[in-house]
Design a protein around this motif. Structure first.
Motif, short mmCIF file in Angstrom:
data_model
loop_
_atom_site.label_atom_id
_atom_site.label_comp_id
_atom_site.label_asym_id
_atom_site.label_seq_id
_atom_site.Cartn_x
_atom_site.Cartn_y
_atom_site.Cartn_z
N UNK A 78 0.90 -1.16 0.02
CA UNK A 78 0.01 -0.03 0.10
C UNK A 78 0.87 1.09 -0.13
N UNK A 79 1.03 2.15 -0.96
CA UNK A 79 1.53 3.44 -1.31
C UNK A 79 0.72 4.28 -2.42
N UNK A 80 1.15 5.64 -1.99
CA UNK A 80 0.50 6.42 -2.93
C UNK A 80 1.47 7.27 -3.70
N UNK A 81 1.62 7.00 -4.98
CA UNK A 81 2.50 7.90 -5.95
C UNK A 81 2.37 9.38 -5.96
N UNK A 82 1.16 9.91 -6.01
CA UNK A 82 1.07 11.35 -6.06
C UNK A 82 1.37 12.11 -4.48
N UNK A 83 1.38 11.10 -3.78
CA UNK A 83 1.74 11.64 -2.27
C UNK A 83 3.15 11.94 -1.98
N UNK A 84 4.20 11.56 -3.11
CA UNK A 84 5.67 11.52 -2.68
C UNK A 84 6.03 12.83 -2.48
N UNK A 85 5.26 13.85 -2.98
CA UNK A 85 5.78 15.46 -2.53
C UNK A 85 5.44 15.96 -1.28
N UNK A 119 6.84 9.87 -11.22
CA UNK A 119 6.79 8.60 -11.22
C UNK A 119 8.50 8.19 -11.29
N UNK A 120 9.50 8.80 -11.89
CA UNK A 120 10.82 8.66 -11.95
C UNK A 120 11.33 8.75 -10.55
N UNK A 121 10.98 9.69 -9.68
CA UNK A 121 11.37 9.92 -8.36
C UNK A 121 11.19 8.70 -7.33
N UNK A 122 9.63 8.52 -7.80
CA UNK A 122 8.97 7.28 -6.77
C UNK A 122 9.68 5.91 -7.11
N UNK A 319 -0.23 -8.10 4.31
CA UNK A 319 1.08 -7.68 3.74
C UNK A 319 1.53 -6.50 4.58
N UNK A 320 2.65 -5.79 4.20
CA UNK A 320 3.06 -4.54 5.03
C UNK A 320 2.76 -3.45 3.87
N UNK A 321 2.42 -2.23 4.18
CA UNK A 321 2.51 -0.95 3.38
C UNK A 321 3.28 0.02 4.06
N UNK A 322 3.92 0.84 3.13
CA UNK A 322 4.58 2.18 3.85
C UNK A 322 3.43 3.10 3.91
N UNK A 323 2.50 3.28 2.72
CA UNK A 323 1.59 4.04 2.68
C UNK A 323 2.05 5.54 2.76
N UNK A 324 3.12 5.80 2.16
CA UNK A 324 3.52 7.01 1.63
C UNK A 324 2.50 7.66 0.87
N UNK A 329 8.17 6.96 5.40
CA UNK A 329 9.46 6.16 4.82
C UNK A 329 8.94 5.43 3.81
N UNK A 330 9.82 5.37 2.64
CA UNK A 330 9.74 4.22 1.71
C UNK A 330 10.30 2.93 1.86
N UNK A 331 11.01 3.03 3.17
CA UNK A 331 11.81 1.96 3.80
C UNK A 331 10.86 0.91 4.40
N UNK A 332 10.89 -0.42 3.87
CA UNK A 332 9.97 -1.65 4.57
C UNK A 332 10.72 -1.71 5.88
N UNK A 333 12.40 -1.70 6.07
CA UNK A 333 12.95 -2.05 6.96
C UNK A 333 12.51 -1.05 8.20
#
Length: 434
Positions: A78-85, A119-122, A319-324, A329-333
């Motif tokens: 679970x993660x949101x591409x448009x919320x990166x910024x 998309x490239x940054x993500x 499953x595990x989600x970062x939900x950015x 954090x993008x890190x699953x660790x």
């Protein structure tokens, strides 16, 4: 294509079963001096180096890593591409946070150039953090999904994404209609679903932002294309749960809204589930649906603590989600670091092997992709990571005190982050080098 075959030598660890079902010892395979053999993007062998080396041709290239651990690629459900910024946005709980930060940020995806850039940054962030598969929310704009899939396809990544469907209770500049969301989703499905290693997910944002008409059409899409995914949110925040009751008074509860519109099923993933009851967990399990556990986000937005033992009791796929960007954090660790604390606060333990399971095989099972990703079994896609024991001075020092792989794994999940990921491979190709 010429036959490409390489071998990778290091300590190797992968999850082979859910510790909650088979016990910790039977849940993983570990090779202290291991060898991973990759042919044409697939894993062809894994095991003890001493046993496998004799079976290989003399001219095979062997890459040997010192002080490193090879694991399967990590899976973010679970993660949101448009919320990166807007990751790390201050001061709100879920509903106010959506209106204050999320919706304005997502509106920028009307512009294809912006969607391409993000998309490239993500994707670079995912790969830097060792995430090789993610279940991704786009924005309401089809170009958000086109940009993401174009970038993912160039690297031959296994990714799942969908355009958000949202026709009410959001700003006018960010809503579609029931009909337009159906037509646009269908066009994206026809273009991308099953192309290379890409899959499409029907994506109603959550019950409050979709009319009954839109939810009906979301269910219709799932009926028209039987192997599609469905992703949405459920029972994240108490005010949200109350709001759903007001909007759908005729339904028994939040899950029943989705159930009524035929959105439950073997490829349906519901994010959060913090405030689910026993009956809802049982129904999710019965339909083969899955939950994405998003501890970082649940802490950051003050949503609550996910009850993993209750999910395990019902044999519900998790499953595990970062939900950015609700997660920070993008890190699953780092996400597992938070998951451990969620369990501690409930008087329960999260073993490092259960953590490994959640981030790899558990995520693959939630996505019904365990025959392709999530382990290092021969025949699966060669999506794997090299984790560096000396990524930071503290990590290197701490791991010298570790007495076994359980302790090593736990320290990696507590002190590790993107710096720990030395290399990321997808379909046998090096897609990130620190």
């Amino acid at each position: 294509m010429p036959l490409t075959r390489k071998a990778y030598r290091a300590a190797i660890l992968h999850s082979i079963a859910d510790p909650a079902e088979v016990g910790i010892e039977a849940s993983y395979a570990y090779f202290e001096d291991g060898l991973l053999v990759v042919e044409n993007g697939k894993i062809s062998a894994v095991g003890h180096a001493t046993e496998l080396l004799a079976t290989l041709p003399a001219d095979i290239e062997i890459i040997h890593y010192q002080d490193a651990l090879i694991t399967p690629g990590l899976i973010d459900t679970h993660i949101h591409l448009p919320q990166t910024g807007m990751v790390g946005a201050y001061g709100e709980q879920l509903l106010d946070w959506l209106n204050t930060y999320t919706f304005p940020c997502e509106s920028q995806f009307a512009d294809k150039a912006h969607a391409d850039e993000v998309a490239d940054i993500f994707i670079k962030e995912l790969l830097r953090n060792g995430t090789t598969t993610a279940l991704v929310f786009g924005s309401v704009h089809p170009q958000s999904v086109n940009s993401f899939f174009e970038a993912a396809q160039q690297l031959d990544l296994r990714m799942i994404a969908g355009k958000v469907m949202m026709d009410r209770n959001a700003p006018d500049y960010l809503t579609d209609t029931a009909e337009s969301s159906y037509v646009e989703s269908k066009a994206l499905i026809e273009r991308w679903h099953g192309k290379g290693r890409l899959h499409y997910a029907v994506t109603p944002r959550f019950a409050p932002t979709s009319t009954p008409e839109q939810l009906t059409l979301a269910g219709q899409l799932l009926g028209e294309y039987p192997d599609l995914y469905m992703q949405t949110h459920i029972s994240e925040n108490l005010k949200e749960v109350e709001w759903v009751k007001e909007l759908f008074p005729e339904r028994k509860g939040y899950l029943d809204v989705y159930d009524h519109y035929q959105l439950l099923g073997e490829r349906s993933v519901f994010a959060h589930g913090v405030h689910l009851c026993d009956d809802e967990c049982a129904r999710l399990a019965q339909t083969g649906s899955a939950i994405a556990f998003c501890p970082t986000s649940n802490f950051f937005l003050g949503s609550g603590l996910f009850n993993l033992p209750m999910a395990e009791k019902h044999k519900l796929n998790v499953g595990l989600g970062t939900d950015v960007g609700g997660g920070t954090s993008f890190s699953l660790l780092q996400t597992l670091n938070e998951a451990y604390k969620v369990m501690q606060l409930q008087g329960a333990r999260l073993s490092p092997f259960k953590s490994l399971y959640l981030a790899t095989l558990g995520g693959a099972r939630a996505l019904r992709l365990e025959d392709k990703i999530g382990t290092l079994h021969p025949g699966t896609d060669a999506d794997f990571l090299v984790l560096d024991y000396n990524a930071t001075p503290l990590l290197g020092y701490r791991l010298k005190q570790a007495n076994n792989i359980a302790e090593t794994l736990f320290v990696l999940m507590t002190l590790g982050d993107d710096r720990t990921v030395q290399q990321t491979y997808a379909a046998g190709n090096l897609v990130h080098q620190r």
